[in-house]
Design an enzyme around this catalytic site. Structure first.
Site, PDB file in Angstrom:
ATOM      1  N   GLU A 259      -4.070   7.808  -4.838  1.00  9.49           N
ATOM      2  CA  GLU A 259      -4.656   7.131  -6.267  1.00  9.49           C
ATOM      3  C   GLU A 259      -5.979   7.732  -6.628  1.00  9.49           C
ATOM      4  OE1 GLU A 259      -4.403   2.871  -5.643  1.00  9.49           O
ATOM      5  OE2 GLU A 259      -2.512   2.897  -4.838  1.00  9.49           O
TER       6      GLU A 259
ATOM      7  N   ARG B  28       0.852  -1.138  -0.078  1.00  7.76           N
ATOM      8  CA  ARG B  28       0.016  -0.073  -0.065  1.00  7.76           C
ATOM      9  C   ARG B  28       0.901   1.162  -0.034  1.00  7.76           C
ATOM     10  NH1 ARG B  28      -3.625  -2.725  -1.426  1.00  7.76           N
ATOM     11  NH2 ARG B  28      -5.867  -2.766  -0.731  1.00  7.76           N
TER      12      ARG B  28
ATOM     13  N   HIS C 285      -1.449   0.637  -9.932  1.00  5.82           N
ATOM     14  CA  HIS C 285      -2.303  -0.424  -8.898  1.00  5.82           C
ATOM     15  C   HIS C 285      -2.925  -1.477  -9.475  1.00  5.82           C
ATOM     16  CE1 HIS C 285      -3.714  -0.814  -4.402  1.00  5.82           C
ATOM     17  NE2 HIS C 285      -3.744  -1.890  -4.953  1.00  5.82           N
TER      18      HIS C 285
END
Length: 338
Positions: free
Chosen positions: A269, A240, A288
């Protein structure tokens, strides 16, 4: 009464198709009905879940105390993936809501994505691709790779994904160091040498982050930890974005205190276009989703469906991440619900 499942809207269309493809909602059977929420929100609201027995969270929508209806009908939050940092586990536990994730389906694809970033960094793959596309062939001599022969890889976080990663690295003949907050004696079977975090950072050519994202791992890799890395070292983060102090990382990548980084996750993000990280040639970036493959989608979909069906039948699913008490119960002296 039919067991009602709602699916978050962010990654799904009203017909049930998703960014991951067909996740098999039709396979839930006749005893379970489903619908996709009408609205895409960052934090789910109680009114959206009022008639739901379960919610499948496809993306990073937050589940907070405000998300849980007072009716008491909601009993299951099913995360499509391994991470549950956007779910308030305490609030769910207090309200009798079970939370599940899909670590079994995620660990292998994420471990493969570590290798993708590792090889890309070692061989300056992204820059060399750009040299060809932009007609800069003559510059190739300036981008000699670091190579992996004799390299030491440090794996921070030896849960399922970390262990799968360590296994792959060992199979390549690489020396693997590891750090985990709790004891992992089984890591020795993979040839992993367990050390304190500072020692892993000091001695590794590449450091791979595979820890869970939570309060305990926020900025686990901060300025002080980054300063322990060699100037020739490279950092890979598939956990993360919150695990790394991104500003401190960017500063060290920019001024040469750190050789490179491979990042599939970020503090915010989506990553801002034109932001500092996007301008650096020594950084490999992914949105991601590096582990998103056809096998990832099918495996996670199957794991989510299995969890939903288990809870709908009153069975315990394979991957609970909390242990809620039914509402209206209290622990007695033996810790059991009464």
């Amino acid at each position: 009464m039919t067991y009602q499942v709602v699916v978050t809207r962010g990654y799904a269309e009203p017909d049930g198709s998703t960014i991951f493809g067909d996740i098999g909602l039709s396979l839930l059977g006749e005893e379970v009905s489903w619908r996709v929420l009408d609205e895409d929100v960052e934090e789910l609201r109680a009114d959206q879940l009022e008639d739901a027995d379960a919610v499948i969270v496809l993306g990073h929508e937050r589940i907070t105390a405000r998300s849980i209806p007072a009716s008491g009908r909601l009993r299951h939050v099913a995360r499509f993936g391994a991470g549950f940092d956007a779910v308030d586990l305490d609030a769910c536990t207090r309200s009798g809501v079970l939370v599940t994730n899909t670590p079994d389906a995620v660990r292998e694809p994420v471990a493969d994505s570590v290798l993708a970033l590792l090889f890309a960094l070692a061989h300056n793959l992204v820059v060399k691709d750009r040299l060809v596309r932009e007609g800069r062939w003559a510059e190739r001599g300036s981008w000699q790779g670091a190579g992996l022969a004799g390299a030491t890889i440090g794996v921070i976080g030896l849960g399922g994904t970390g262990m799968a990663t360590a296994g792959r690295l060992g199979a390549l003949g690489l020396r693997v160091l590891g750090y985990n907050r709790s004891d992992r004696p089984e890591a020795a079977d993979l040839g992993v040498e367990l050390l304190p975090l500072p020692d892993v950072l000091r001695r590794s050519d590449y450091v791979v982050l595979t820890v869970a994202g939570n309060r305990g791992t926020h900025h686990l890799i901060g300025a002080a930890e980054l300063d322990l890395l060699r100037p020739t070292a490279r950092l890979i983060n598939v956990s993360r974005g919150s695990v790394v102090d991104e500003d401190a990382l960017t500063a060290r990548l920019s001024d040469g205190r750190l050789a490179g980084a491979g990042l599939d996750v970020f503090a915010e993000e989506p990553l801002e276009p034109g932001g500092p990280l996007t301008t650096l040639d020594n950084v490999v970036l992914a949105p991601h989703s590096l582990c998103w493959t056809d096998r990832f989608s099918s495996a996670v979909s199957a794991s989510v469906r299995e969890a939903v069906l288990a809870v709908s039948r009153g069975d315990r699913p394979r991957h609970p991440v909390n242990d809620p008490r039914p509402r209206g119960t209290r622990p007695d002296d033996d810790g059991k619900a009464t």
